[in-house]
Design a protein around this motif. Sequence first.
Motif, PDB file in Angstrom:
ATOM      1  N   LYS A  25      13.920   2.810  -9.389  1.00 38.95           N
ATOM      2  CA  LYS A  25      14.848   2.751 -10.514  1.00 38.95           C
ATOM      3  C   LYS A  25      15.029   1.291 -10.875  1.00 38.95           C
ATOM      4  N   ILE A  26      14.822   0.983 -12.160  1.00 33.12           N
ATOM      5  CA  ILE A  26      14.683  -0.404 -12.587  1.00 33.12           C
ATOM      6  C   ILE A  26      15.577  -0.684 -13.786  1.00 33.12           C
ATOM      7  N   ASP A  27      16.283  -1.818 -13.731  1.00 36.49           N
ATOM      8  CA  ASP A  27      16.948  -2.353 -14.916  1.00 36.49           C
ATOM      9  C   ASP A  27      15.920  -3.195 -15.666  1.00 36.49           C
ATOM     10  N   VAL A  28      15.723  -2.870 -16.937  1.00 37.96           N
ATOM     11  CA  VAL A  28      14.685  -3.524 -17.735  1.00 37.96           C
ATOM     12  C   VAL A  28      15.316  -4.294 -18.881  1.00 37.96           C
ATOM     13  N   ASP A  29      14.983  -5.586 -18.944  1.00 32.09           N
ATOM     14  CA  ASP A  29      15.385  -6.449 -20.075  1.00 32.09           C
ATOM     15  C   ASP A  29      14.106  -6.748 -20.846  1.00 32.09           C
ATOM     16  N   GLU A  52      11.378   3.636  -3.227  1.00 31.98           N
ATOM     17  CA  GLU A  52      10.978   4.399  -2.053  1.00 31.98           C
ATOM     18  C   GLU A  52       9.456   4.530  -2.037  1.00 31.98           C
ATOM     19  N   PHE A  53       8.918   4.624  -0.836  1.00 33.88           N
ATOM     20  CA  PHE A  53       7.481   4.806  -0.672  1.00 33.88           C
ATOM     21  C   PHE A  53       7.183   6.136   0.022  1.00 33.88           C
ATOM     22  N   ASN A  87       0.841  -1.194   0.000  1.00 35.04           N
ATOM     23  CA  ASN A  87       0.000   0.000   0.000  1.00 35.04           C
ATOM     24  C   ASN A  87       0.878   1.247   0.000  1.00 35.04           C
ATOM     25  N   PHE A  88       0.519   2.224  -0.795  1.00 37.11           N
ATOM     26  CA  PHE A  88       1.348   3.425  -0.901  1.00 37.11           C
ATOM     27  C   PHE A  88       0.495   4.597  -1.355  1.00 37.11           C
ATOM     28  N   THR A  89       0.975   5.795  -1.045  1.00 34.61           N
ATOM     29  CA  THR A  89       0.426   7.008  -1.645  1.00 34.61           C
ATOM     30  C   THR A  89       1.274   7.396  -2.843  1.00 34.61           C
ATOM     31  N   THR A  90       2.597   7.422  -2.640  1.00 32.75           N
ATOM     32  CA  THR A  90       3.515   7.630  -3.766  1.00 32.75           C
ATOM     33  C   THR A  90       4.556   6.517  -3.764  1.00 32.75           C
ATOM     34  N   PHE A  91       5.095   6.269  -4.939  1.00 36.98           N
ATOM     35  CA  PHE A  91       6.131   5.246  -5.108  1.00 36.98           C
ATOM     36  C   PHE A  91       7.109   5.727  -6.168  1.00 36.98           C
ATOM     37  N   LYS A 108      13.110  -3.641   3.442  1.00 36.01           N
ATOM     38  CA  LYS A 108      13.941  -2.551   3.955  1.00 36.01           C
ATOM     39  C   LYS A 108      13.178  -1.231   4.035  1.00 36.01           C
ATOM     40  N   ARG A 109      12.133  -1.088   3.231  1.00 39.98           N
ATOM     41  CA  ARG A 109      11.392   0.170   3.180  1.00 39.98           C
ATOM     42  C   ARG A 109       9.993   0.042   3.769  1.00 39.98           C
TER      43      ARG A 109
END
Length: 287
Positions: free
Chosen positions: A87-91, A269-270, A80-84, A240-241
Motif C-alpha cells: 500500500k503506497i502513498d503516491v505523489d 508483504e512478500f 526476490n519474491f513470488t508474490t508481493f 522487517k519482512r
Amino acid sequence: MMVDLDIQVKNNKTMGRLFFFLIFASLLFVSCRSTRTIQKAIVMKDTVSAALPDTVEKLREDSMAFIQKTYNQLIQNRVNFTTFSGKIDVDYTGADGKKFDVNAHVRMYRDSVIWVSVTAILGIEGLRALITKDSVLILNKQDKVCTRRSLAYLQEITSLPLDLHSLQDLIAGNPVFLDSAIHSYYKTPGNISLLNKGEFFKNLFTVSEETKLPVSSKLDDQNQQRNRTCFLGYDEYENKRGPSFSTKREINVSEKNNLSIKLNFRQYEFNETLSFPFTVPKSYRQN
C-alpha cells in the motif's frame, strides 16, 4: 694499456707529451665512465618501461575485480519474491503538469501479472489496472471506460522502455537497466558509483559502500537524438519482512516534459496468497 714507469723525462718536449697523455687518459676514463652511466640509465629506463604495462594491467585487473565484487554484492541484495503486495502513498506530477496525491494498492505475481487499484479522497476507487506480459487493461471507474492496450502503452505513459519484468523490479526496489557490463567506478564518501552502458541507457548506479544497497540511479539515453534522462532514488530501508526494502522512492523522467513520482510504502508483504480481481462491467465503454 701498459705504461713504462721508467720513462726518463729529459726535456720539455717529453714533458709536453706526458702532459697530453695524462689529459687523454683522463678524458678516456671520464668518457668510459659516462658511457657506463648512460648505458646504466638506458637499462634502467628500459626496465621501467617494460614494467609499466604489467603495472597498468595489474591496476586494471584489480579495478575489474572490485567492480565485479560490488556488482555481485548488489545482486545478492535483490528483493526476490513470488508474490508481493504493498500500500503506497503516491505523489504524482504528470507531463502535463497536473498533480495527484492518491493511494495505490499493488499486487504482483512474479513474471506474470501486476494488479493496481488507485483510490483518492474518501477511499473511493477511481482506477484499476491489470498488466501482463503483453497487455495493459485499465478500468476508469469514474468515467466507466475500459482501455485495452499492448505493453507499448506502458512505455508511452512512463517514457521508459519498461516491460513487465523491469516494472516489477522498479516497484520492488531492484536495479533496473543495469547489467554486468560495467566498465568503471568511482568512490565518494560512503558510496560507490558504477558506470554501465546498456542497450537503452548509460546508467550511473550508486550503492552504499557499507550495505551494497541501491542509493540512486542516473540514466542518460544512449540515443543522442533523444534528450531523455531519468533519476531513481532509494531511501529509508527496512528489513522487517525479510529482505532490505526501500520504503521511500523517487522517480523523475525528463525529455520534452517532466514526469515526477514519489512513493511512500506504508505497508508491504512478500509471498502471501493473493488474488487479482479484474472484471469489466458490460456497461463500460471500450476504448
